[in-house]
Design a protein around this motif. Structure first.
Motif, mmCIF file in Angstrom:
data_model
loop_
_atom_site.group_PDB
_atom_site.id
_atom_site.type_symbol
_atom_site.label_atom_id
_atom_site.label_comp_id
_atom_site.label_asym_id
_atom_site.label_seq_id
_atom_site.Cartn_x
_atom_site.Cartn_y
_atom_site.Cartn_z
ATOM 1 N N PRO A 1 16.942 -0.026 5.222
ATOM 2 C CA PRO A 1 16.605 0.031 3.791
ATOM 3 C C PRO A 1 17.425 -0.948 2.950
ATOM 4 O O PRO A 1 16.906 -1.561 2.025
ATOM 5 N N ALA B 1 17.175 14.075 10.838
ATOM 6 C CA ALA B 1 18.220 14.938 10.290
ATOM 7 C C ALA B 1 17.748 16.376 10.097
ATOM 8 O O ALA B 1 18.567 17.281 9.906
ATOM 9 N N LEU B 2 16.434 16.580 10.157
ATOM 10 C CA LEU B 2 15.905 17.939 9.976
ATOM 11 C C LEU B 2 15.902 18.714 11.297
ATOM 12 O O LEU B 2 15.422 19.837 11.363
ATOM 13 N N ALA C 1 12.278 -0.751 6.895
ATOM 14 C CA ALA C 1 12.976 0.175 5.998
ATOM 15 C C ALA C 1 13.135 1.556 6.622
ATOM 16 O O ALA C 1 13.819 2.411 6.070
ATOM 17 N N GLY D 1 0.800 -1.224 0.000
ATOM 18 C CA GLY D 1 0.000 0.000 0.000
ATOM 19 C C GLY D 1 0.832 1.273 0.000
ATOM 20 O O GLY D 1 0.408 2.310 -0.490
ATOM 21 N N GLU D 2 2.032 1.210 0.577
ATOM 22 C CA GLU D 2 2.860 2.414 0.652
ATOM 23 C C GLU D 2 4.232 2.151 0.049
ATOM 24 O O GLU D 2 4.361 2.020 -1.151
ATOM 25 N N VAL D 3 5.245 2.048 0.923
ATOM 26 C CA VAL D 3 6.620 1.843 0.449
ATOM 27 C C VAL D 3 7.070 0.429 0.812
ATOM 28 O O VAL D 3 6.852 -0.017 1.932
ATOM 29 N N THR E 1 14.339 8.132 11.915
ATOM 30 C CA THR E 1 15.213 7.978 10.751
ATOM 31 C C THR E 1 14.685 8.776 9.559
ATOM 32 O O THR E 1 15.443 9.155 8.685
ATOM 33 N N CYS E 2 13.362 9.001 9.532
ATOM 34 C CA CYS E 2 12.801 9.798 8.425
ATOM 35 C C CYS E 2 13.076 11.287 8.634
ATOM 36 O O CYS E 2 13.427 11.986 7.697
ATOM 37 N N ASP E 3 12.874 11.776 9.836
ATOM 38 C CA ASP E 3 12.825 13.217 10.063
ATOM 39 C C ASP E 3 13.966 13.759 10.934
ATOM 40 O O ASP E 3 14.142 14.968 11.025
ATOM 41 N N GLY F 1 4.199 16.234 11.113
ATOM 42 C CA GLY F 1 4.971 16.741 9.978
ATOM 43 C C GLY F 1 5.435 18.167 10.183
ATOM 44 O O GLY F 1 6.108 18.753 9.353
ATOM 45 N N PRO G 1 2.468 1.667 -5.318
ATOM 46 C CA PRO G 1 1.582 1.496 -4.167
ATOM 47 C C PRO G 1 0.206 0.967 -4.596
ATOM 48 O O PRO G 1 -0.432 1.524 -5.477
#
Lengths: 309, 109
Positions: A61, A141-142, A43, A35-37, A137-139, A129, A81
């Motif tokens: 990943p 580094a921001l 991952a 459905g997504e990734v 791990t997604c966000d 968000g 997807p």
């Protein structure tokens, strides 16, 4: 006319991809719907250091990309997807719907995994968000040089805390109890890290901020005291819940909504199997999901051949 | 990747985005972000299907941290639609193509 699929696998994480690898290698016509990734929760894991065969660890990943490549090598067909929205029983056959398209199959393996639980407090949804995140791990580094809160005290929470120390200036862990549930090796690492502090016996009542997170109201459960903590971001790791909404009440679930199966991974409906985090297993790990995926695939093969009722 | 997609950096962000005559959809992404990979084929298709109506551009947040901070990028992928130099719409997370088109419909006409 094209031959119908022997097996449709719903979900492309470790369990689904491994089931696909085994089914395709058994020369069954197999389609995997993600459905997504592809790769699932695995991952989004920075470093996997307890999956056997990788003594130096491997990135989530990369591990998932390797399993995907291995499954495709044996002929697994993947559609992504493609979000499954329902399963119907048509006599012996099953039918999976994906936004109006219907995919019939002789057997189905559900490997839709689990997703992070929400805090369910005011401000959380509005600021997702925008400083509220469920994936370091997604966000992470921001948030270079920022002050962060991490909510939770288990393995996942502490792994993410350690990952976030690479970027954040300081991290406060807010935990509802006065000790961590995480593995001792992770506890040793977080307690040793000078960037990490703890707010024990506490829960988040409200997340503050207009266009981005600015703070949170935290309540001490023992004293009842409420206070505001200024923060730039809030990472939530308070456990997971299964992705079973699309099933309706088709299958028997346990009290928390996970799918109940027998030792062959067969659910309450013959020909429908479940594997990985979506199943009522006691350990949510890649190594467990992989084993269950393999078992489900071979059980589905036996079912199609008439050896498993 | 479609050749119609503009690669942004600190040197061309003002010219290509803020001073652009047409609406610009900017994809804020990074190499380590798995969901960002899902957005790429959608943008390729949008660049072909809506050529002339909208400009599609990509900005790597690791290489261009100042711009990412300036635009409050706290999760990726984030898509921002700019018109006349102003942010009009922000989409956070990897959304299906249908949803992206639906959300951006006022600027795709």
């Amino acid at each position: 006319m094209e031959r119908i699929n022997d097996i449709i696998i719903v979900g492309g994480g470790p369990a689904g991809l491994t089931a696909g690898l085994y089914a395709a290698r058994a020369r069954l016509k197999t389609l995997l719907l993600e459905g997504e990734v592809l790769g699932g929760q695995a991952a989004t894991t920075e470093l996997v250091e307890n999956y056997p065969g990788f003594p130096d660890g491997i990135s989530g990943p990369e591990l998932m990309e390797r399993i995907e490549r291995q499954a495709r090598f044996f002929g697994l067909e993947i559609s992504a997807p493609s979000m499954a929205t329902s399963i119907k029983i048509k006599g012996e056959a099953k039918e999976i719907a994906v936004e109006g398209t219907k995919y019939p199959a002789k057997a189905v393996i559900i490997a839709t995994g689990a997703r992070p639980k929400k805090l369910n407090v005011p401000g959380e949804r509005e600021l997702q968000g925008r400083g509220v995140s469920y994936c370091a791990t997604c966000d992470g580094a921001l948030f270079k040089g920022k002050k962060l809160l991490v909510i939770g005290g288990g393995d996942a929470a502490m792994e993410e805390v350690l990952f976030l120390t690479k970027f954040a200036r300081s991290i406060l862990v807010v935990h509802r109890r006065d000790e961590l549930r995480a593995a001792k090796i992770l506890q040793e690492r977080v307690f040793d890290n000078k960037k990490v502090g703890f707010v024990w016996d506490s829960q988040i009542l409200r997340i503050l901020g207009e266009s981005r997170v600015e703070g949170a109201i935290v309540r001490n459960k023992k004293s009842g005291e409420e206070r505001e903590i200024k923060t730039d971001g809030i990472f939530v790791y308070i456990g997971t819940e299964p992705n079973t909404t699309f099933l309706g009440n088709l299958l028997k679930l346990d009290r928390e909504g996970y799918i109940v199966t027998d030792e062959n991974m067969m659910t309450s409906i013959p020909g429908i199997f479940a594997a990985g985090d979506v199943r009522c297993n006691p350990l949510k790990q890649i190594s467990v999901a992989v084993g269950e995926g393999a078992t489900a695939a071979i059980s589905a093969q036996k079912y199609i051949e008439g050896h498993l009722k | 990747m479609s050749e119609k997609i503009v690669q942004l950096s600190a040197t061309n962000f003002k010219e290509e985005v803020l001073d652009s005559k047409v609406s610009v959809l900017v994809d804020f992404w990074a190499a380590w972000c798995a969901p960002c990979r899902m957005v790429t084929p959608i943008l390729d298709e949008l660049a072909e299907e809506y050529e002339g109506k909208i400009k599609i551009a990509k900005l790597n947040v690791d290489d261009n941290q100042e711009i990412a901070v300036k635009h409050n990028i706290l999760s990726i992928p984030t898509l921002i639609l700019f018109k006349d130099g102003e942010e009009q719409k922000r989409l956070v997370g990897a959304l299906p193509k249908k949803k992206v088109i639906e959300e951006l419909s006022p600027w795709l006409k």
